[in-house]
Scaffold this motif. Structure first.
Motif, short mmCIF file in Angstrom:
data_model
loop_
_atom_site.label_atom_id
_atom_site.label_comp_id
_atom_site.label_asym_id
_atom_site.label_seq_id
_atom_site.Cartn_x
_atom_site.Cartn_y
_atom_site.Cartn_z
N VAL A 1 41.73 27.04 71.33
CA VAL A 1 42.80 26.67 72.31
C VAL A 1 42.65 27.87 73.19
O VAL A 1 42.98 29.48 73.54
N ALA A 2 41.79 27.84 74.61
CA ALA A 2 41.70 28.94 75.57
C ALA A 2 42.80 29.56 76.75
O ALA A 2 42.94 28.78 77.09
N THR A 3 42.87 31.25 76.49
CA THR A 3 43.90 31.27 77.76
C THR A 3 43.11 32.07 78.42
O THR A 3 42.08 32.27 78.21
N ILE A 4 44.32 32.72 79.91
CA ILE A 4 43.07 33.54 79.98
C ILE A 4 44.15 35.28 80.48
O ILE A 4 44.97 35.16 79.98
N GLU A 5 43.39 35.59 79.82
CA GLU A 5 43.60 37.90 79.83
C GLU A 5 44.74 38.08 81.42
O GLU A 5 44.04 37.95 81.90
N ARG B 1 51.60 36.09 74.93
CA ARG B 1 52.01 37.00 76.50
C ARG B 1 50.70 35.96 77.51
O ARG B 1 51.59 36.23 78.95
N ASN B 2 49.48 35.86 77.44
CA ASN B 2 48.78 35.38 78.30
C ASN B 2 49.24 33.90 79.07
O ASN B 2 48.94 33.51 80.46
N LEU B 3 49.82 32.93 78.20
CA LEU B 3 50.57 31.66 78.94
C LEU B 3 51.51 32.58 79.53
O LEU B 3 52.39 31.50 80.95
N GLU B 4 52.48 33.49 79.28
CA GLU B 4 53.42 33.92 80.23
C GLU B 4 53.32 33.96 81.59
O GLU B 4 54.00 33.92 82.70
N ARG B 5 52.11 35.20 81.52
CA ARG B 5 51.66 34.91 82.70
C ARG B 5 50.27 33.77 83.40
O ARG B 5 50.63 34.09 84.68
N ASN B 6 50.69 33.43 83.52
CA ASN B 6 49.22 32.41 83.31
C ASN B 6 49.49 30.68 82.67
O ASN B 6 48.61 30.91 81.73
N PRO B 7 50.41 30.31 83.14
CA PRO B 7 50.71 28.97 82.39
C PRO B 7 49.36 27.55 82.31
O PRO B 7 49.83 26.55 82.11
N VAL B 8 48.58 28.29 82.15
CA VAL B 8 46.91 27.13 82.15
C VAL B 8 46.29 27.19 80.71
O VAL B 8 46.02 28.69 79.86
N VAL B 9 46.03 25.61 80.29
CA VAL B 9 44.86 26.29 79.11
C VAL B 9 43.58 25.04 79.15
O VAL B 9 44.26 24.08 79.68
N GLU C 1 54.75 24.51 78.86
CA GLU C 1 55.99 25.34 79.46
C GLU C 1 56.62 24.85 77.77
O GLU C 1 55.61 25.16 76.25
N MET C 2 56.90 26.28 77.36
CA MET C 2 57.01 27.23 76.06
C MET C 2 58.42 26.91 76.06
O MET C 2 59.24 27.16 76.85
N THR C 3 59.07 27.11 74.95
CA THR C 3 60.34 26.96 74.75
C THR C 3 60.85 28.03 72.97
O THR C 3 59.61 27.78 72.34
N THR C 4 61.54 28.14 72.63
CA THR C 4 61.74 28.50 71.05
C THR C 4 62.86 28.28 70.68
O THR C 4 62.85 27.97 69.64
#
Lengths: 130, 130
Positions: free
Chosen positions: A20-24, A55-63, A84-87
């Motif tokens: 999985v790639a995300t953006i820093e 943290r990356n996905l909270e800032r920028n929700p693309v993968v 989308e994220m959920t606990t």
């Protein structure tokens, strides 16, 4: 409209590793392996609050996600998606993933105080070329 | 100073798949699997001119790379790095990679008019956490 094909879903239902790639924050890429799951429509994985991916996905929700069959490099899935994220249910979900990948009833790598997160990816694009 | 450890180099010398993440023009991530190689200092892979990865790296020469042992998910290498590209020796290099990964003397997937590129990654950071 369904995005994932029957072949995609079959691959995701196996204990294959996804990358999985995300953006820093500085715009550079980050990529690490994760266990992966599907509900037939979304690509789903599990992480923990505070980790780089979270943290990356909270800032920028693309993968972008690449999954390859361990036994066949050419049996692959490469997609991009929004997240989308959920606990909610995330502890039970990581236990189910431990069953799938390790044949253990409980996730053995849990850390004290760790809060698990389900990441649900809605596929938006198929990557057709490297 | 050497960045890659002896374990990293051993992993890279095996026919393991690397997943290489780059940044698209719109700032989203791209990730696809590639064959991988090392000279002991750099992580090296091979692509072709005009492919998404090549276009992304011409614009923004940063990558993140994740390599996992097919037989052991926990034997991994995750790095970031900066990239230099050259066409010099790239045809011979993809043939050597075909030998390593397919045990074939010549790369069998060459396309008419395709110009191969060696991508040499100087590691700058080890990713310690997903």
């Amino acid at each position: 409209m369904a995005f994932l094909t029957a072949d995609d879903i079959a691959l995701l239902n196996e204990p294959q590793l996804a990358h999985v790639a995300t953006i820093e924050a500085d715009g550079t890429p980050h990529v690490t392996p994760v266990w992966v799951d599907t509900d037939g429509e979304h690509v789903i994985f599990n992480t923990a609050k505070g980790r780089v991916k979270h943290r990356n996905l909270e800032r920028n929700p693309v993968v972008a996600i690449s999954v390859s069959d361990r036994a066949n490099d050419y049996r692959t899935l490469w997609i991009k998606g929004t997240v989308e994220m959920t606990t909610e249910g995330a502890d039970e979900h990581i236990d189910r993933m431990a069953k799938k990948y390790l044949d253990k009833d409980t996730y053995p790598f849990r850390k004290p105080g760790e809060e698990r997160v389900i990441v649900k990816v809605t596929p938006t694009q198929r990557l057709s070329q490297g």
